[in-house]
Design a protein around this motif. Structure first.
Motif, short mmCIF file in Angstrom:
data_model
loop_
_atom_site.label_atom_id
_atom_site.label_comp_id
_atom_site.label_asym_id
_atom_site.label_seq_id
_atom_site.Cartn_x
_atom_site.Cartn_y
_atom_site.Cartn_z
N ALA A 1 5.60 11.86 -7.59
CA ALA A 1 6.60 11.21 -6.75
C ALA A 1 6.24 9.75 -6.50
N LEU A 2 4.95 9.49 -6.19
CA LEU A 2 4.52 8.11 -5.99
C LEU A 2 4.70 7.27 -7.25
N PRO B 1 8.91 -5.89 -9.28
CA PRO B 1 7.52 -6.29 -9.53
C PRO B 1 6.78 -6.76 -8.27
N GLU B 2 7.44 -7.56 -7.42
CA GLU B 2 6.75 -8.05 -6.22
C GLU B 2 6.45 -6.91 -5.24
N LEU C 1 0.34 -1.90 -4.45
CA LEU C 1 -1.03 -1.87 -4.95
C LEU C 1 -2.01 -2.43 -3.93
N ARG C 2 -1.65 -3.55 -3.29
CA ARG C 2 -2.54 -4.12 -2.26
C ARG C 2 -2.73 -3.15 -1.10
N THR C 3 -1.66 -2.51 -0.69
CA THR C 3 -1.74 -1.54 0.41
C THR C 3 -2.62 -0.35 0.01
N LEU D 1 -6.13 0.79 1.79
CA LEU D 1 -6.33 2.15 2.32
C LEU D 1 -7.54 2.82 1.68
N ALA D 2 -7.71 2.65 0.38
CA ALA D 2 -8.85 3.26 -0.31
C ALA D 2 -10.17 2.66 0.17
N LEU D 3 -10.20 1.34 0.35
CA LEU D 3 -11.42 0.69 0.84
C LEU D 3 -11.73 1.12 2.27
#
Length: 119
Positions: free
Chosen positions: A84-85, A94-95, A101-103, A107-109
């Motif tokens: 789904a993601l 694209p923007e 991706l930044r979000t 979150l992963a960091l």
């Protein structure tokens, strides 16, 4: 080489997973809808000549279409939420993809940081 009917079934399955019609796949590959129908039923000998293009358009490996295995498979989305993601990501401009991706990186960091109670 694998049985053309099995290759055709894999093409059909991936196409359907993507929610594509035979017409849509035909347009991307640059062939007629009839050619796609013939590939999917294993009736067309020209599937092997187009296998690289078909695989690229479907975003799978030739190895997967031929043998059902793909060395990239562990990195591919397989669960419903991942799919789904991925589908939603592909629908974004694209923007907006960059924002997502930044979000996701943030979150992963944050999850990896010691003492963090959010994860």
């Amino acid at each position: 080489m694998s049985d053309p009917k099995i290759i055709g079934a894999r093409i059909r399955d991936v196409r359907q997973e993507r929610g594509w019609t035979q017409d849509h796949l035909a347009g991307i590959v640059g062939v007629s809808r009839s050619a796609v129908a013939q590939w999917e039923t294993g009736r067309a000998g020209q599937v092997t000549g187009n296998l690289t293009r078909i695989a690229a358009c479907l975003e799978v490996g030739v190895e997967f279409l031929m043998h059902g295995e793909d060395k990239r498979a562990p990195m591919q989305a397989t669960q419903g939420d991942e799919l789904a993601l991925l589908r939603l990501y592909r629908e974004c401009a694209p923007e907006d993809r960059q924002l997502l991706l930044r979000t996701a990186r943030r979150l992963a960091l944050a999850r990896e940081m010691p003492g963090d109670e959010t994860g």
